[in-house]
Motif scaffolding. Structure first.
Motif, PDB file in Angstrom:
ATOM      1  N   SER A  57      20.643  40.926  28.599  1.00 18.88           N
ATOM      2  CA  SER A  57      19.583  40.249  29.341  1.00 18.88           C
ATOM      3  C   SER A  57      18.239  40.569  28.702  1.00 18.88           C
ATOM      4  O   SER A  57      18.164  41.242  27.673  1.00 18.88           O
ATOM      5  CB  SER A  57      19.589  40.748  30.789  1.00 18.88           C
ATOM      6  OG  SER A  57      19.333  42.146  30.803  1.00 18.88           O
ATOM      7  N   HIS A  81      16.059  42.603  29.914  1.00 14.87           N
ATOM      8  CA  HIS A  81      15.948  44.058  29.977  1.00 14.87           C
ATOM      9  C   HIS A  81      16.719  44.689  28.822  1.00 14.87           C
ATOM     10  O   HIS A  81      16.245  45.639  28.180  1.00 14.87           O
ATOM     11  CB  HIS A  81      16.483  44.560  31.319  1.00 14.87           C
ATOM     12  CG  HIS A  81      16.432  46.038  31.479  1.00 14.87           C
ATOM     13  ND1 HIS A  81      15.257  46.751  31.544  1.00 14.87           N
ATOM     14  CD2 HIS A  81      17.429  46.950  31.581  1.00 14.87           C
ATOM     15  CE1 HIS A  81      15.530  48.038  31.698  1.00 14.87           C
ATOM     16  NE2 HIS A  81      16.839  48.182  31.714  1.00 14.87           N
ATOM     17  N   THR A 100      22.095  48.474  30.753  1.00 13.09           N
ATOM     18  CA  THR A 100      20.825  47.764  30.624  1.00 13.09           C
ATOM     19  C   THR A 100      20.732  46.632  31.643  1.00 13.09           C
ATOM     20  O   THR A 100      20.562  45.462  31.296  1.00 13.09           O
ATOM     21  CB  THR A 100      20.638  47.246  29.185  1.00 13.09           C
ATOM     22  OG1 THR A 100      21.789  46.482  28.797  1.00 13.09           O
ATOM     23  CG2 THR A 100      20.483  48.393  28.225  1.00 13.09           C
ATOM     24  N   GLY A 139      18.775  45.675  35.428  1.00 15.16           N
ATOM     25  CA  GLY A 139      17.659  46.096  36.256  1.00 15.16           C
ATOM     26  C   GLY A 139      18.033  46.427  37.685  1.00 15.16           C
ATOM     27  O   GLY A 139      17.332  47.177  38.350  1.00 15.16           O
ATOM     28  N   MET A 142      10.444  53.393  28.820  1.00 18.26           N
ATOM     29  CA  MET A 142       9.921  52.286  28.029  1.00 18.26           C
ATOM     30  C   MET A 142       8.587  52.635  27.355  1.00 18.26           C
ATOM     31  O   MET A 142       7.998  53.692  27.571  1.00 18.26           O
ATOM     32  CB  MET A 142       9.732  51.058  28.919  1.00 18.26           C
ATOM     33  CG  MET A 142      10.960  50.609  29.675  1.00 18.26           C
ATOM     34  SD  MET A 142      12.246  49.973  28.586  1.00 18.26           S
ATOM     35  CE  MET A 142      13.265  49.099  29.768  1.00 18.26           C
ATOM     36  N   ILE A 200      15.122  53.831  35.405  1.00 15.31           N
ATOM     37  CA  ILE A 200      14.306  53.013  34.507  1.00 15.31           C
ATOM     38  C   ILE A 200      12.848  53.358  34.756  1.00 15.31           C
ATOM     39  O   ILE A 200      12.350  53.216  35.876  1.00 15.31           O
ATOM     40  CB  ILE A 200      14.524  51.509  34.741  1.00 15.31           C
ATOM     41  CG1 ILE A 200      15.981  51.121  34.508  1.00 15.31           C
ATOM     42  CG2 ILE A 200      13.603  50.696  33.826  1.00 15.31           C
ATOM     43  CD1 ILE A 200      16.311  49.696  34.939  1.00 15.31           C
ATOM     44  N   ASN A 244       9.657  51.861  33.526  1.00 15.66           N
ATOM     45  CA  ASN A 244       9.344  50.637  32.808  1.00 15.66           C
ATOM     46  C   ASN A 244       7.938  50.670  32.202  1.00 15.66           C
ATOM     47  O   ASN A 244       7.160  51.584  32.438  1.00 15.66           O
ATOM     48  CB  ASN A 244       9.522  49.438  33.735  1.00 15.66           C
ATOM     49  CG  ASN A 244      10.193  48.275  33.064  1.00 15.66           C
ATOM     50  OD1 ASN A 244       9.894  47.968  31.913  1.00 15.66           O
ATOM     51  ND2 ASN A 244      11.108  47.603  33.764  1.00 15.66           N
ATOM     52  N   HIS A 285      14.119  52.768  39.859  1.00 10.30           N
ATOM     53  CA  HIS A 285      13.425  51.898  38.909  1.00 10.30           C
ATOM     54  C   HIS A 285      11.938  51.915  39.245  1.00 10.30           C
ATOM     55  O   HIS A 285      11.539  51.501  40.338  1.00 10.30           O
ATOM     56  CB  HIS A 285      13.976  50.471  38.988  1.00 10.30           C
ATOM     57  CG  HIS A 285      13.402  49.532  37.964  1.00 10.30           C
ATOM     58  ND1 HIS A 285      13.955  48.293  37.717  1.00 10.30           N
ATOM     59  CD2 HIS A 285      12.339  49.627  37.134  1.00 10.30           C
ATOM     60  CE1 HIS A 285      13.249  47.670  36.778  1.00 10.30           C
ATOM     61  NE2 HIS A 285      12.262  48.468  36.412  1.00 10.30           N
ATOM     62  N   SER A 345       8.658  50.175  38.114  1.00  6.39           N
ATOM     63  CA  SER A 345       8.326  48.950  37.393  1.00  6.39           C
ATOM     64  C   SER A 345       7.069  49.111  36.538  1.00  6.39           C
ATOM     65  O   SER A 345       6.344  50.101  36.658  1.00  6.39           O
ATOM     66  CB  SER A 345       8.130  47.807  38.389  1.00  6.39           C
ATOM     67  OG  SER A 345       9.324  47.523  39.076  1.00  6.39           O
TER      68      SER A 345
END
Length: 213
Positions: free
Chosen positions: A15, A17, A64, A66, A106, A122, A124, A140, A142
């Motif tokens: 995807s 992500h 991988t 989300g 990230m 994650i 991000n 997660h 964001s």
């Protein structure tokens, strides 16, 4: 904190992500990147193959996807596999943190001293996590979200893009913080919070007990 050093990695989830994670893997020096995905219409992402059957042997695997609960289910399914930690070279993280296996950090992320981050999280793009925060598994954070010091985030919680959480707040498990929300007080488990200041608008079902059709 275990960082993957091998040259071959499988990414489960072909995807957008997955593309971002693939570029992190490239920047870390991986020479072979292989995607895994159930979508039979996909056969390639860039020059990397997409496989639809799980190989018998996977040297290193990263999930991988989300969706936090989907990652948890897959982590349980592939619990026998080796998960590593992918950290973008353009992130800025303290040497005094702990990060669980399968977590991805990230580009542009800042993580300060004595932060503890669980498995398969994650962090991000451009997220900021200040000192002494604790993030449980499958969280997660964001892009551009900011956590001040001593924030605790429960398993599976999702912090929306651009959200801000003041120091000392606890975010409950599987809670969802909306984009741009400003969180000034503790958030219960499963709550959905939006606005400035943040207000609870509803509660989500517990994904652990929801019967899937």
């Amino acid at each position: 904190m275990e960082t993957i050093t091998k040259r071959v990695i499988y990414l489960y989830g072909a995807s957008g992500h997955g593309k971002v994670v693939a570029e992190i893997a490239e920047n870390l020096g991986f020479e072979t990147i292989i995607f895994l995905d159930d979508d039979a219409s996909l056969d390639k992402i860039w020059d990397y193959p997409v496989l639809h059957e799980i190989p018998k042997s996977i040297p290193h695997l990263c999930l991988t996807l989300g969706n936090n609960y989907t990652r948890k289910k897959l982590a349980q399914k592939f619990s026998h596999e080796t998960f590593g930690t992918l950290i973008s070279p353009s992130s800025n993280i303290s040497k005094r943190i702990k990060i669980g296996a399968g977590t991805v950090v990230m580009s542009g992320v800042s993580i300060n001293a004595d932060v503890q981050i669980g498995r398969h999280c994650i962090l991000n793009t451009n997220a900021s996590v200040d000192h002494d925060c604790e993030l449980e598994d499958f969280v997660h954070v964001s892009p551009n979200a900011s956590l001040a010091g001593n924030v605790s985030v429960g398993e599976g919680a999702h912090i929306g893009i651009g959200a801000s959480i003041i120091q000392g707040v606890t975010i409950g498990k599987w809670a969802m913080i909306g984009a741009g929300a400003v969180i000034l007080s503790d958030v219960p488990d499963f709550a959905v919070v939006v606005g400035n200041p943040g207000k609870i608008i509803k509660y989500q079902k517990n994904p652990e007990t929801t019967i899937e059709s």
